[in-house]
Design a protein around this motif. Structure first.
Motif, PDB file in Angstrom:
ATOM      1  N   TYR A 160      -0.910  -0.674  11.074  1.00 34.78           N
ATOM      2  CA  TYR A 160      -1.291  -0.698   9.898  1.00 34.78           C
ATOM      3  C   TYR A 160      -0.295   0.225   9.163  1.00 34.78           C
ATOM      4  O   TYR A 160      -0.660   1.095   8.451  1.00 34.78           O
ATOM      5  CB  TYR A 160      -2.494  -0.178   9.657  1.00 34.78           C
ATOM      6  N   CYS A 161       1.001  -0.157   9.160  1.00 38.41           N
ATOM      7  CA  CYS A 161       1.981   0.702   8.618  1.00 38.41           C
ATOM      8  C   CYS A 161       2.390   0.775   7.290  1.00 38.41           C
ATOM      9  O   CYS A 161       3.106   1.538   6.729  1.00 38.41           O
ATOM     10  CB  CYS A 161       3.325   0.669   9.554  1.00 38.41           C
ATOM     11  N   GLY A 162       1.812  -0.195   6.416  1.00 35.13           N
ATOM     12  CA  GLY A 162       2.232  -0.252   5.000  1.00 35.13           C
ATOM     13  C   GLY A 162       3.586  -0.177   4.722  1.00 35.13           C
ATOM     14  O   GLY A 162       4.542  -1.217   5.397  1.00 35.13           O
ATOM     15  N   ILE A 202       0.190  -6.068   7.912  1.00 34.37           N
ATOM     16  CA  ILE A 202      -0.035  -7.467   7.602  1.00 34.37           C
ATOM     17  C   ILE A 202       0.467  -8.157   6.382  1.00 34.37           C
ATOM     18  O   ILE A 202       0.784  -9.316   6.193  1.00 34.37           O
ATOM     19  CB  ILE A 202      -1.514  -7.724   7.797  1.00 34.37           C
ATOM     20  N   VAL A 203       0.826  -7.367   5.352  1.00 32.24           N
ATOM     21  CA  VAL A 203       1.464  -7.731   4.054  1.00 32.24           C
ATOM     22  C   VAL A 203       2.930  -7.872   4.293  1.00 32.24           C
ATOM     23  O   VAL A 203       3.600  -6.823   4.322  1.00 32.24           O
ATOM     24  CB  VAL A 203       0.833  -6.767   2.901  1.00 32.24           C
ATOM     25  N   GLU A 204       3.135  -9.076   3.854  1.00 28.66           N
ATOM     26  CA  GLU A 204       4.509  -9.333   4.293  1.00 28.66           C
ATOM     27  C   GLU A 204       5.660  -8.391   3.144  1.00 28.66           C
ATOM     28  O   GLU A 204       6.642  -8.093   3.911  1.00 28.66           O
ATOM     29  CB  GLU A 204       5.002 -10.930   3.870  1.00 28.66           C
ATOM     30  N   PHE A 212       0.882  -0.983   0.082  1.00 25.78           N
ATOM     31  CA  PHE A 212      -0.074   0.078   0.239  1.00 25.78           C
ATOM     32  C   PHE A 212       0.756   1.121   0.023  1.00 25.78           C
ATOM     33  O   PHE A 212       1.828   1.159   0.637  1.00 25.78           O
ATOM     34  CB  PHE A 212      -1.007   0.204   1.406  1.00 25.78           C
ATOM     35  N   PHE A 213       0.418   2.411  -0.789  1.00 22.38           N
ATOM     36  CA  PHE A 213       1.244   3.526  -0.603  1.00 22.38           C
ATOM     37  C   PHE A 213       0.134   4.574  -0.919  1.00 22.38           C
ATOM     38  O   PHE A 213      -0.640   4.446  -1.847  1.00 22.38           O
ATOM     39  CB  PHE A 213       2.211   3.660  -1.664  1.00 22.38           C
ATOM     40  N   GLN A 214       0.207   5.850  -0.140  1.00 18.46           N
ATOM     41  CA  GLN A 214      -0.829   6.692  -0.474  1.00 18.46           C
ATOM     42  C   GLN A 214      -0.781   7.091  -1.840  1.00 18.46           C
ATOM     43  O   GLN A 214       0.140   7.244  -2.298  1.00 18.46           O
ATOM     44  CB  GLN A 214      -0.645   7.927   0.624  1.00 18.46           C
ATOM     45  N   VAL A 266       5.763  -8.361  10.536  1.00 22.94           N
ATOM     46  CA  VAL A 266       4.576  -8.552   9.820  1.00 22.94           C
ATOM     47  C   VAL A 266       3.585  -9.427  10.711  1.00 22.94           C
ATOM     48  O   VAL A 266       3.898 -10.221  11.720  1.00 22.94           O
ATOM     49  CB  VAL A 266       4.918  -9.662   8.795  1.00 22.94           C
ATOM     50  N   GLY A 267       2.067  -8.806  10.404  1.00 20.79           N
ATOM     51  CA  GLY A 267       1.138  -9.621  11.257  1.00 20.79           C
ATOM     52  C   GLY A 267       0.002  -9.004  11.620  1.00 20.79           C
ATOM     53  O   GLY A 267      -0.102  -7.724  11.109  1.00 20.79           O
ATOM     54  N   GLU A 268      -1.022  -9.721  11.973  1.00 25.08           N
ATOM     55  CA  GLU A 268      -2.409  -8.907  12.018  1.00 25.08           C
ATOM     56  C   GLU A 268      -2.030  -7.947  13.404  1.00 25.08           C
ATOM     57  O   GLU A 268      -1.458  -8.376  14.409  1.00 25.08           O
ATOM     58  CB  GLU A 268      -3.363  -9.941  12.433  1.00 25.08           C
ATOM     59  N   ALA A 269      -2.609  -6.583  13.175  1.00 26.39           N
ATOM     60  CA  ALA A 269      -2.371  -5.581  14.098  1.00 26.39           C
ATOM     61  C   ALA A 269      -2.708  -6.104  15.867  1.00 26.39           C
ATOM     62  O   ALA A 269      -1.650  -5.967  16.401  1.00 26.39           O
ATOM     63  CB  ALA A 269      -3.097  -4.484  13.833  1.00 26.39           C
ATOM     64  N   GLY A 270      -3.880  -6.456  16.000  1.00 26.21           N
ATOM     65  CA  GLY A 270      -4.239  -6.819  17.280  1.00 26.21           C
ATOM     66  C   GLY A 270      -3.148  -7.999  17.951  1.00 26.21           C
ATOM     67  O   GLY A 270      -2.610  -7.681  18.919  1.00 26.21           O
TER      68      GLY A 270
HETATM   69  C1  SAM Z   1      -4.873   2.752   4.881  1.00 25.43           C
HETATM   70  S1  SAM Z   1      -3.373   1.782   4.697  1.00 25.43           S
HETATM   71  C2  SAM Z   1      -1.914   2.757   5.640  1.00 25.43           C
HETATM   72  C3  SAM Z   1      -0.789   2.396   5.199  1.00 25.43           C
HETATM   73  C4  SAM Z   1       0.371   3.503   5.771  1.00 25.43           C
HETATM   74  N1  SAM Z   1      -0.101   3.979   7.111  1.00 25.43           N
HETATM   75  C5  SAM Z   1       0.583   4.571   4.811  1.00 25.43           C
HETATM   76  O1  SAM Z   1       0.429   5.778   5.266  1.00 25.43           O
HETATM   77  O2  SAM Z   1       1.052   4.232   3.684  1.00 25.43           O
HETATM   78  C6  SAM Z   1      -3.776   0.522   5.617  1.00 25.43           C
HETATM   79  C7  SAM Z   1      -2.593  -0.794   5.721  1.00 25.43           C
HETATM   80  O3  SAM Z   1      -3.161  -1.723   6.747  1.00 25.43           O
HETATM   81  C8  SAM Z   1      -2.825  -2.894   6.296  1.00 25.43           C
HETATM   82  N2  SAM Z   1      -3.625  -4.018   7.004  1.00 25.43           N
HETATM   83  C9  SAM Z   1      -5.035  -4.224   6.737  1.00 25.43           C
HETATM   84  N3  SAM Z   1      -5.522  -5.035   7.808  1.00 25.43           N
HETATM   85  C10 SAM Z   1      -4.482  -5.293   8.670  1.00 25.43           C
HETATM   86  C11 SAM Z   1      -4.568  -5.901   9.929  1.00 25.43           C
HETATM   87  N4  SAM Z   1      -5.559  -6.537  10.239  1.00 25.43           N
HETATM   88  N5  SAM Z   1      -3.175  -5.685  10.589  1.00 25.43           N
HETATM   89  C12 SAM Z   1      -2.268  -5.056  10.205  1.00 25.43           C
HETATM   90  N6  SAM Z   1      -2.238  -4.458   9.021  1.00 25.43           N
HETATM   91  C13 SAM Z   1      -3.438  -4.393   8.252  1.00 25.43           C
HETATM   92  C14 SAM Z   1      -2.877  -2.849   4.775  1.00 25.43           C
HETATM   93  O4  SAM Z   1      -2.277  -3.750   4.106  1.00 25.43           O
HETATM   94  C15 SAM Z   1      -2.531  -1.601   4.274  1.00 25.43           C
HETATM   95  O5  SAM Z   1      -1.169  -1.496   4.320  1.00 25.43           O
END
Ligand code: SAM
Length: 300
Positions: free
Chosen positions: A159-161, A181-183, A128-130, A205-209
């Motif tokens: 959710y750091c992308g 979450i995306v490796e 992901f990238f804005q 890498v992982g689900e945020a929670g």
């Molecule tokens: C709105 S984007 C924000 C990315 C980053 N902060 C930026 O400014 O480019 C949301 C991100 O959350 C990731 N994501 C989605 N579900 C997630 C989860 N359950 N746990 C961790 N990351 C997750 C997505 O892959 C995506 O990269």
């Protein structure tokens, strides 16, 4: 829809769309039909580095093969200025998720480069990238202002992308922990930290929670938490862990006012009050808006 020009996209897309139309017509490539689930070409995704001119084109097909891929590359190279990468992704599932699991670079490099302020970012196809680099700089500067770091804080960027907010904040923090979450995106984030000579950012890498819970169990906590979730907002489980961790501040970055309102109401119940709000027009000429909220812990 057969459009020649789209006013809300980067103008370079015009030459990409024109090239792909030429390829589809010349080589009789079937377009995927969402109703019958038949056809080949499902999606086209483009990435443009506003500040570097790098261009990436991604084609998602249902089929394993992208027909006449060399011809497609030839047409794109002829017409698209700055073309750095052409990627083929396969998604044969019945789903509204865009990307499938298999990705192959069919021309050029695996990543394109973008620059925000003085930071450089290498971005892979699935990271992901804005989408609006100019306004992203405005957004990230505001995140930095709301975080109000003094250099002593541990920061979680959830959710750091590709780690863009993490790296923006790292120079003002003691340490930043990014979770995504995306490796591939985490791989990019680590590489981007090295590229920008930032040593106080770690990425998981992982689900945020689940990941924050594991960090918390290991005794790693945050003074400031940044969340930037997808449109569905934050899971309640994650919000509960954040509240337990008791950070002084939370900065919520949201692209969906509805889930933002839901999560803010929950956080308010749990002792975090929204004290400042700043909308950022990241999607001009559309009804969408990016919103930034600063929350502070209430005195309990
Ligand atoms: C709105 S984007 C924000 C990315 C980053 N902060 C930026 O400014 O480019 C949301 C991100 O959350 C990731 N994501 C989605 N579900 C997630 C989860 N359950 N746990 C961790 N990351 C997750 C997505 O892959 C995506 O990269």
């Amino acid at each position: 829809m057969d459009l020649d020009y789209c006013y809300i996209q980067h103008p370079i897309n015009e030459s990409i769309v024109k090239s792909i139309k030429e390829y589809v017509e010349c080589y009789n490539v079937n377009i995927y039909n969402e109703t019958t689930k038949k056809g080949v070409l499902r999606n086209i995704i483009t990435g443009v580095g506003f500040n570097t001119g790098d261009v990436m084109v991604i084609l998602v097909t249902k089929t394993k093969e992208l027909p006449f891929e060399n011809k497609l590359v030839e047409i794109l190279r002829k017409n698209v200025l700055g073309l750095k990468s052409v990627v083929h992704n396969v998604n044969n599932k019945v789903t509204n998720i865009i990307f499938g699991e298999k990705t192959k670079v069919i021309f050029g490099s695996e990543k394109i480069e973008e620059q925000i302020g003085d930071l450089k970012f290498n971005i892979s196809a699935q990271s992901f990238f804005q989408i609006n680099t100019i306004q992203t700089k405005v957004l990230y500067e505001k995140v930095l202002e709301f975080a109000d770091l003094k250099g002593l804080e541990n920061v979680f960027d959830l959710y750091c992308g590709t780690g863009s907010i993490s790296l923006f904040l790292a120079r003002k923090a003691k340490k930043v922990y990014g979770v995504e979450i995306v490796e591939k995106a985490v791989h990019d984030a680590k590489e981007n930290a090295t590229l920008n000579q930032i040593a106080n950012a770690e990425f998981y890498v992982g689900e945020a929670g689940k990941t924050v819970e594991n960090l918390y169990r290991k005794g790693i906590t945050a003074d400031v938490v940044i969340v930037d979730p997808p449109r569905r907002g934050c899971d309640q489980k994650l919000l509960d862990i954040i509240v337990n961790m008791n950070p002084e501040k939370i900065v919520y970055v949201s692209c969906n006012p509805a889930t933002l309102a839901r999560d803010l109401a929950y956080l308010n119940e749990k002792s975090y009050k929204a004290i400042e709000v700043q909308p950022v027009d990241l999607f001009p000429h559309t009804s969408h808006v990016e919103t930034l909220i600063k929350l502070r812990r209430k005195n309990r």
